[in-house]
Scaffold this motif. Sequence first.
Motif, PDB file in Angstrom:
ATOM      1  N   THR A 103      26.062  99.909 -22.288  1.00  0.00           N
ATOM      2  CA  THR A 103      26.275  98.506 -22.313  1.00  0.00           C
ATOM      3  C   THR A 103      24.777  97.972 -21.973  1.00  0.00           C
ATOM      4  O   THR A 103      24.186  98.643 -21.063  1.00  0.00           O
ATOM      5  N   LEU A 104      24.203  97.306 -22.417  1.00  0.00           N
ATOM      6  CA  LEU A 104      22.946  96.595 -22.182  1.00  0.00           C
ATOM      7  C   LEU A 104      22.960  95.594 -21.254  1.00  0.00           C
ATOM      8  O   LEU A 104      22.279  95.355 -20.579  1.00  0.00           O
ATOM      9  N   GLY A 105      24.171  94.854 -21.338  1.00  0.00           N
ATOM     10  CA  GLY A 105      24.186  93.424 -20.503  1.00  0.00           C
ATOM     11  C   GLY A 105      25.415  92.594 -20.877  1.00  0.00           C
ATOM     12  O   GLY A 105      25.856  92.486 -21.880  1.00  0.00           O
ATOM     13  N   ILE A 106      25.782  91.603 -20.288  1.00  0.00           N
ATOM     14  CA  ILE A 106      26.599  90.577 -20.298  1.00  0.00           C
ATOM     15  C   ILE A 106      26.046  89.310 -20.986  1.00  0.00           C
ATOM     16  O   ILE A 106      24.804  89.182 -20.230  1.00  0.00           O
ATOM     17  N   PHE A 107      26.294  89.017 -21.924  1.00  0.00           N
ATOM     18  CA  PHE A 107      25.498  87.740 -22.462  1.00  0.00           C
ATOM     19  C   PHE A 107      25.530  86.445 -21.632  1.00  0.00           C
ATOM     20  O   PHE A 107      26.640  86.060 -20.974  1.00  0.00           O
TER      21      PHE A 107
ATOM     22  N   GLU B  63      21.180  81.936 -20.385  1.00  0.00           N
ATOM     23  CA  GLU B  63      20.005  81.708 -19.472  1.00  0.00           C
ATOM     24  C   GLU B  63      19.245  82.806 -19.075  1.00  0.00           C
ATOM     25  O   GLU B  63      18.071  82.763 -18.797  1.00  0.00           O
ATOM     26  N   THR B  64      19.951  83.971 -18.830  1.00  0.00           N
ATOM     27  CA  THR B  64      19.560  85.174 -18.384  1.00  0.00           C
ATOM     28  C   THR B  64      19.266  86.297 -19.372  1.00  0.00           C
ATOM     29  O   THR B  64      18.501  87.127 -19.168  1.00  0.00           O
ATOM     30  N   PHE B  65      20.370  86.691 -20.136  1.00  0.00           N
ATOM     31  CA  PHE B  65      20.253  87.662 -21.031  1.00  0.00           C
ATOM     32  C   PHE B  65      20.912  87.145 -22.366  1.00  0.00           C
ATOM     33  O   PHE B  65      22.090  86.980 -22.584  1.00  0.00           O
ATOM     34  N   THR B  66      19.971  87.070 -23.392  1.00  0.00           N
ATOM     35  CA  THR B  66      20.169  86.349 -24.733  1.00  0.00           C
ATOM     36  C   THR B  66      20.191  88.012 -25.601  1.00  0.00           C
ATOM     37  O   THR B  66      20.001  88.736 -25.428  1.00  0.00           O
TER      38      THR B  66
ATOM     39  N   ALA C 220      18.501  91.714 -25.727  1.00  0.00           N
ATOM     40  CA  ALA C 220      19.200  93.024 -26.102  1.00  0.00           C
ATOM     41  C   ALA C 220      18.592  93.326 -27.383  1.00  0.00           C
ATOM     42  O   ALA C 220      18.282  94.742 -27.320  1.00  0.00           O
ATOM     43  N   ARG C 221      18.081  92.806 -28.242  1.00  0.00           N
ATOM     44  CA  ARG C 221      17.427  93.143 -29.426  1.00  0.00           C
ATOM     45  C   ARG C 221      16.008  93.905 -28.949  1.00  0.00           C
ATOM     46  O   ARG C 221      15.664  95.290 -29.408  1.00  0.00           O
ATOM     47  N   SER C 222      15.346  93.490 -27.905  1.00  0.00           N
ATOM     48  CA  SER C 222      14.033  93.914 -27.560  1.00  0.00           C
ATOM     49  C   SER C 222      14.452  95.209 -26.777  1.00  0.00           C
ATOM     50  O   SER C 222      13.513  96.173 -26.937  1.00  0.00           O
ATOM     51  N   ARG C 223      15.490  95.110 -26.178  1.00  0.00           N
ATOM     52  CA  ARG C 223      15.880  96.546 -25.272  1.00  0.00           C
ATOM     53  C   ARG C 223      16.201  97.680 -26.046  1.00  0.00           C
ATOM     54  O   ARG C 223      15.688  98.793 -26.030  1.00  0.00           O
ATOM     55  N   VAL C 224      16.909  97.291 -27.273  1.00  0.00           N
ATOM     56  CA  VAL C 224      17.425  98.290 -28.126  1.00  0.00           C
ATOM     57  C   VAL C 224      15.949  98.934 -29.089  1.00  0.00           C
ATOM     58  O   VAL C 224      15.872 100.025 -29.251  1.00  0.00           O
ATOM     59  N   TYR C 225      15.234  97.831 -29.391  1.00  0.00           N
ATOM     60  CA  TYR C 225      13.932  98.424 -30.139  1.00  0.00           C
ATOM     61  C   TYR C 225      13.275  99.377 -29.261  1.00  0.00           C
ATOM     62  O   TYR C 225      12.581 100.171 -29.630  1.00  0.00           O
TER      63      TYR C 225
END
Length: 106
Positions: free
Chosen positions: A72-76, A79-82, A86-91
């Motif tokens: 899990t990367l985070g809850i959408f 305002e805080t996690f878009t 998530a894409r930048s975290r995966v890359y």
Amino acid sequence: MSDTTTTVDRAKRGRSGSVILTDRRCGKRVANRTKIYDRRCPGLYVSIIPAGVATLSFKFTDPGTGKQRSTTLGIFNPETFTVEHARSRVYALKALDPAALVNQLR
């Protein structure tokens, strides 16, 4: 001789397939739990439950065991996690050495 064509209704598939994931799509309400995979960033998907909570996750193959895992990367939250966060975290995770990837996600 008659021509018969069989068509498959895409609405009956178990998941939504891969689409370009957007913040708007993550914010939509669903009747049943739905997984939507991102076409722009392989491995990224959102799981939306009827209560309206959308969880962004990353699916990958563990290089040590060869089994598929997800984290899990985070809850959408618009305002805080878009989706772009998530894409930048995966890359960033994909840029790591495969062994370091597993250690980073533990």
